[in-house]
Design a protein around this motif. Structure first.
Motif, PDB file in Angstrom:
ATOM      1  N   GLN A 157     -11.978   8.813  36.001  1.00  0.00           N
ATOM      2  CA  GLN A 157     -11.763   8.161  34.722  1.00  0.00           C
ATOM      3  C   GLN A 157     -12.981   7.304  34.362  1.00  0.00           C
ATOM      4  O   GLN A 157     -13.722   6.843  35.238  1.00  0.00           O
ATOM      5  N   LEU A 158     -13.178   7.085  33.068  1.00  0.00           N
ATOM      6  CA  LEU A 158     -14.240   6.202  32.591  1.00  0.00           C
ATOM      7  C   LEU A 158     -13.598   5.006  31.903  1.00  0.00           C
ATOM      8  O   LEU A 158     -12.787   5.165  30.986  1.00  0.00           O
ATOM      9  N   VAL A 159     -13.964   3.811  32.355  1.00  0.00           N
ATOM     10  CA  VAL A 159     -13.379   2.572  31.844  1.00  0.00           C
ATOM     11  C   VAL A 159     -14.501   1.629  31.432  1.00  0.00           C
ATOM     12  O   VAL A 159     -15.505   1.516  32.135  1.00  0.00           O
ATOM     13  N   ILE A 160     -14.325   0.956  30.304  1.00  0.00           N
ATOM     14  CA  ILE A 160     -15.290  -0.060  29.898  1.00  0.00           C
ATOM     15  C   ILE A 160     -14.556  -1.345  29.558  1.00  0.00           C
ATOM     16  O   ILE A 160     -13.541  -1.339  28.862  1.00  0.00           O
ATOM     17  N   LEU A 161     -15.076  -2.449  30.091  1.00  0.00           N
ATOM     18  CA  LEU A 161     -14.614  -3.782  29.719  1.00  0.00           C
ATOM     19  C   LEU A 161     -15.505  -4.272  28.587  1.00  0.00           C
ATOM     20  O   LEU A 161     -16.730  -4.148  28.661  1.00  0.00           O
ATOM     21  N   ILE A 162     -14.905  -4.811  27.542  1.00  0.00           N
ATOM     22  CA  ILE A 162     -15.688  -5.339  26.431  1.00  0.00           C
ATOM     23  C   ILE A 162     -15.218  -6.755  26.110  1.00  0.00           C
ATOM     24  O   ILE A 162     -14.063  -7.105  26.339  1.00  0.00           O
TER      25      ILE A 162
ATOM     26  N   SER B 268     -18.180  -5.265  18.255  1.00  0.00           N
ATOM     27  CA  SER B 268     -17.571  -5.030  16.949  1.00  0.00           C
ATOM     28  C   SER B 268     -16.549  -3.897  16.999  1.00  0.00           C
ATOM     29  O   SER B 268     -16.574  -3.038  17.885  1.00  0.00           O
ATOM     30  N   SER B 269     -15.672  -3.897  16.013  1.00  0.00           N
ATOM     31  CA  SER B 269     -14.633  -2.862  15.944  1.00  0.00           C
ATOM     32  C   SER B 269     -15.250  -1.483  15.737  1.00  0.00           C
ATOM     33  O   SER B 269     -14.703  -0.478  16.214  1.00  0.00           O
ATOM     34  N   SER B 270     -16.365  -1.404  15.044  1.00  0.00           N
ATOM     35  CA  SER B 270     -17.014  -0.107  14.818  1.00  0.00           C
ATOM     36  C   SER B 270     -17.518   0.493  16.115  1.00  0.00           C
ATOM     37  O   SER B 270     -17.349   1.687  16.376  1.00  0.00           O
ATOM     38  N   ILE B 271     -18.152  -0.327  16.937  1.00  0.00           N
ATOM     39  CA  ILE B 271     -18.625   0.160  18.226  1.00  0.00           C
ATOM     40  C   ILE B 271     -17.427   0.509  19.120  1.00  0.00           C
ATOM     41  O   ILE B 271     -17.450   1.509  19.855  1.00  0.00           O
ATOM     42  N   ARG B 272     -16.371  -0.277  19.063  1.00  0.00           N
ATOM     43  CA  ARG B 272     -15.180   0.017  19.873  1.00  0.00           C
ATOM     44  C   ARG B 272     -14.616   1.393  19.546  1.00  0.00           C
ATOM     45  O   ARG B 272     -14.166   2.113  20.438  1.00  0.00           O
ATOM     46  N   THR B 273     -14.622   1.747  18.274  1.00  0.00           N
ATOM     47  CA  THR B 273     -14.096   3.054  17.873  1.00  0.00           C
ATOM     48  C   THR B 273     -14.885   4.180  18.524  1.00  0.00           C
ATOM     49  O   THR B 273     -14.318   5.175  18.997  1.00  0.00           O
TER      50      THR B 273
ATOM     51  N   ASN C  43     -13.963   7.110  21.906  1.00  0.00           N
ATOM     52  CA  ASN C  43     -14.180   8.554  21.948  1.00  0.00           C
ATOM     53  C   ASN C  43     -14.820   9.023  23.242  1.00  0.00           C
ATOM     54  O   ASN C  43     -14.802  10.217  23.548  1.00  0.00           O
ATOM     55  N   VAL C  44     -15.405   8.085  23.978  1.00  0.00           N
ATOM     56  CA  VAL C  44     -16.147   8.449  25.193  1.00  0.00           C
ATOM     57  C   VAL C  44     -15.416   8.006  26.459  1.00  0.00           C
ATOM     58  O   VAL C  44     -15.407   8.721  27.463  1.00  0.00           O
ATOM     59  N   PHE C  45     -14.789   6.817  26.412  1.00  0.00           N
ATOM     60  CA  PHE C  45     -14.146   6.254  27.596  1.00  0.00           C
ATOM     61  C   PHE C  45     -12.632   6.477  27.559  1.00  0.00           C
ATOM     62  O   PHE C  45     -12.023   6.492  26.490  1.00  0.00           O
ATOM     63  N   ASP C  46     -12.055   6.631  28.749  1.00  0.00           N
ATOM     64  CA  ASP C  46     -10.601   6.798  28.843  1.00  0.00           C
ATOM     65  C   ASP C  46      -9.863   5.504  28.537  1.00  0.00           C
ATOM     66  O   ASP C  46      -8.768   5.527  27.986  1.00  0.00           O
ATOM     67  N   GLU C  47     -10.466   4.379  28.916  1.00  0.00           N
ATOM     68  CA  GLU C  47      -9.882   3.079  28.624  1.00  0.00           C
ATOM     69  C   GLU C  47     -10.953   2.126  28.125  1.00  0.00           C
ATOM     70  O   GLU C  47     -12.027   2.021  28.725  1.00  0.00           O
ATOM     71  N   VAL C  48     -10.659   1.451  27.029  1.00  0.00           N
ATOM     72  CA  VAL C  48     -11.505   0.380  26.510  1.00  0.00           C
ATOM     73  C   VAL C  48     -10.664  -0.889  26.560  1.00  0.00           C
ATOM     74  O   VAL C  48      -9.662  -1.013  25.861  1.00  0.00           O
ATOM     75  N   ILE C  49     -11.052  -1.824  27.419  1.00  0.00           N
ATOM     76  CA  ILE C  49     -10.226  -2.993  27.699  1.00  0.00           C
ATOM     77  C   ILE C  49     -10.980  -4.255  27.305  1.00  0.00           C
ATOM     78  O   ILE C  49     -12.077  -4.518  27.811  1.00  0.00           O
TER      79      ILE C  49
ATOM     80  N   SER D 265     -18.364  10.126  12.406  1.00  0.00           N
ATOM     81  CA  SER D 265     -17.550   8.924  12.555  1.00  0.00           C
ATOM     82  C   SER D 265     -18.059   7.804  11.676  1.00  0.00           C
ATOM     83  O   SER D 265     -19.258   7.587  11.551  1.00  0.00           O
ATOM     84  N   ASP D 266     -17.149   7.072  11.036  1.00  0.00           N
ATOM     85  CA  ASP D 266     -17.542   5.899  10.252  1.00  0.00           C
ATOM     86  C   ASP D 266     -18.261   4.885  11.127  1.00  0.00           C
ATOM     87  O   ASP D 266     -19.077   4.107  10.647  1.00  0.00           O
ATOM     88  N   SER D 267     -17.922   4.922  12.421  1.00  0.00           N
ATOM     89  CA  SER D 267     -18.521   3.951  13.334  1.00  0.00           C
ATOM     90  C   SER D 267     -20.021   4.150  13.466  1.00  0.00           C
ATOM     91  O   SER D 267     -20.739   3.239  13.852  1.00  0.00           O
ATOM     92  N   LEU D 268     -20.492   5.342  13.128  1.00  0.00           N
ATOM     93  CA  LEU D 268     -21.920   5.598  13.299  1.00  0.00           C
ATOM     94  C   LEU D 268     -22.755   4.706  12.388  1.00  0.00           C
ATOM     95  O   LEU D 268     -23.921   4.443  12.659  1.00  0.00           O
ATOM     96  N   ASN D 269     -22.146   4.239  11.289  1.00  0.00           N
ATOM     97  CA  ASN D 269     -22.891   3.337  10.413  1.00  0.00           C
ATOM     98  C   ASN D 269     -23.423   2.156  11.184  1.00  0.00           C
ATOM     99  O   ASN D 269     -24.580   1.784  11.056  1.00  0.00           O
ATOM    100  N   LEU D 270     -22.572   1.562  12.035  1.00  0.00           N
ATOM    101  CA  LEU D 270     -23.028   0.409  12.801  1.00  0.00           C
ATOM    102  C   LEU D 270     -23.891   0.846  13.972  1.00  0.00           C
ATOM    103  O   LEU D 270     -24.876   0.194  14.298  1.00  0.00           O
ATOM    104  N   VAL D 271     -23.535   1.976  14.610  1.00  0.00           N
ATOM    105  CA  VAL D 271     -24.351   2.461  15.722  1.00  0.00           C
ATOM    106  C   VAL D 271     -25.783   2.688  15.253  1.00  0.00           C
ATOM    107  O   VAL D 271     -26.734   2.228  15.860  1.00  0.00           O
TER     108      VAL D 271
END
Length: 320
Positions: free
Chosen positions: A34-39, A44-49, A53-59, A265-271
Motif C-alpha cells: 500500500q502507499l500512504v501519505i501523511l499531510i 492545499s485541497s487541489s494537491i490532496r485531490t 489518485n496516487v496513494f491508497d491513503e491520504v491522512i 484533473s482540475d487539481s493540475l491547475n495548482l500542480v
C-alpha cells in the motif's frame, strides 16, 4: 499485501509534488504494498485531490515542531523542525510493518524486499556514518512506541533539532548492535555523494535502488527544458551538487507521470502553478530571503504565494 505500506510525508504543496513523483516511481516499479501519505493542513485541497489518485491513503495530521531553533541554526536548516511530524507514522497501527520514504526520494527499482527487514532498519548517513539517515527506514507502527518517542523528545530533545537527531538518540544502539538493521547505502543514496567519493559511485552507482536529494536544494529548485529534457540551475541559484542524471530522472517522472496522468484533473491547475512558479517565476523573487523560503518549500500560501496570486502570474506569463 494490504497490511504493509510505504509511507511518506508532505508538509507543503511543493513536498506534495515530490511525494507524487515518489508515488509514481513506486507504482511504476510494481510494488505490491500500500502507499500512504501523511499531510499537514498546509497542503492545499487541489494537491490532496491529485494525491488521492496516487496513494491508497491520504491522512491529515497536525504538524509537530521541535522548536529547537538553536540546533537547527547550526545546520542552517530552520525548515527541518517540522520534520518531527514524521513521528506520527508510528500511529499507523492498521499496518503491521511500514517503510518510510522522504518525499525527496526517488525509487529506481522494486524495493519490496525492504519489508523483510525489522525495526529499526536504516542506511548510514553520509555525513556521520555511525548515525543513520531518516530518509529511508523500516519500522513497526505502535502507539506505545509513538508515546515513548514523544516522551523522549520532551525530555531529551534532538541533537540536530530535527527527527534524525531524535531517532538516532532513541534507537541509540543502531550502529553497534545488529548489522542486519544496517541497510546498504544503495537504499538511500545521497545524490551528491558522487562528489565526495566518485570512484565508489562509478563502481556501485548503477546498482542504486533509492536516491535521496539531501540538502536545501531539491529537484524542483531546478529549471527544466522540456525540449532537451535537461534540468539546470540559474547562475544566481544556491548550488546543489546533485548528480544530473538523477535530477533529470526526477523531472522525467514528473513530466511524464504527474503532468500527463493528471492532465484532465482540475487539481493540475495548482500542480502546474506551483511547478511553473518554481521553474519560471522564481526570477521575480528579488529578496534573497523570499527566494530562500521558496526553495526550502516554505511559501506564503495565505499571502503572495496563494493560489490566486500564482494563477494571476501564470496568466500574465501565458499571455506574453
Amino acid at each position: 499485501v494490504t497490511d504493509q505500506a510505504f509511507v511518506t510525508l508532505a508538509t507543503s504543496d511543493v513536498y506534495g509534488l515530490g511525494a507524487l513523483v515518489l508515488g509514481h516511481s513506486l507504482r511504476h516499479h510494481r510494488t505490491s504494498r500500500q502507499l500512504v501519505i501523511l499531510i499537514t493542513p498546509q497542503v492545499s485541497s487541489s494537491i490532496r485531490t491529485v494525491l488521492d489518485n496516487v496513494f491508497d491513503e491520504v491522512i491529515e495530521v497536525n504538524g509537530l515542531d521541535s522548536g529547537d531553533t538553536a540546533h537547527l541554526a547550526l545546520m542552517k536548516r530552520p525548515d527541518l523542525g517540522i520534520t518531527f511530524t514524521k513521528l506520527q507514522c508510528w500511529t499507523l497501527i492498521q499496518y503491521s510493518k511500514c517503510v518510510f520514504l522522504d518525499a525527496d526520494t526517488l525509487v529506481l527499482c522494486n524495493v519490496d524486499e525492504l519489508f523483510d527487514r525489522e525495526e529499526f532498519s536504516a542506511a548510514p548517513d553520509p555525513g556521520w556514518p555511525d548515525c543513520f539517515n531518516t530518509g529511508v527506514f523500516v519500522f513497526r507502527p505502535s502507539l506505545q512506541t509513538y508515546g515513548r518517542l514523544l516522551q523522549f523528545a520532551g525530555v531529551h530533545g534532538s541533537f540536530d533539532g530535527g527527527d534524525q537527531g531524535l531517532l538516532n538518540s532513541f534507537f541509540h544502539n543502531w550502529a553497534v548492535k545488529d548489522i542486519d538493521k544496517h541497510l546498504p547505502f544503495l537504499y538511500n543514496l545521497n545524490t551528491s555523494s558522487t562528489y565526495t567519493y566518485l570512484p565508489a559511485f562509478r563502481q556501485f552507482g548503477h546498482e542504486a535502488k533509492i536516491v535521496h536529494f539531501l540538502g536545501a536544494v531539491k529537484p524542483w529548485s531546478y529549471k527544466y527544458n522540456p525540449q532537451s529534457r535537461n534540468a539546470y540551475q540559474e547562475l544566481d541559484s544556491p548550488t546543489g551538487h546533485h548528480d544530473p542524471q538523477f535530477v533529470n530522472l526526477w523531472w522525467k517522472v514528473y513530466s511524464s507521470c504527474v503532468v500527463q496522468n493528471h492532465i484532465c484533473s482540475d487539481s493540475l491547475n495548482l500542480v502546474n502553478s506551483v511547478s511553473q512558479l518554481s521553474i519560471e517565476i522564481k526570477t521575480e523573487l528579488s529578496d534573497p530571503e523570499d527566494r530562500k523560503r521558496w526553495e526550502e518549500g516554505r511559501m506564503d500560501y495565505m499571502g503572495r504565494d496563494s493560489f490566486e496570486n500564482i494563477k494571476k502570474k501564470l496568466d500574465r506569463f501565458l499571455e506574453q
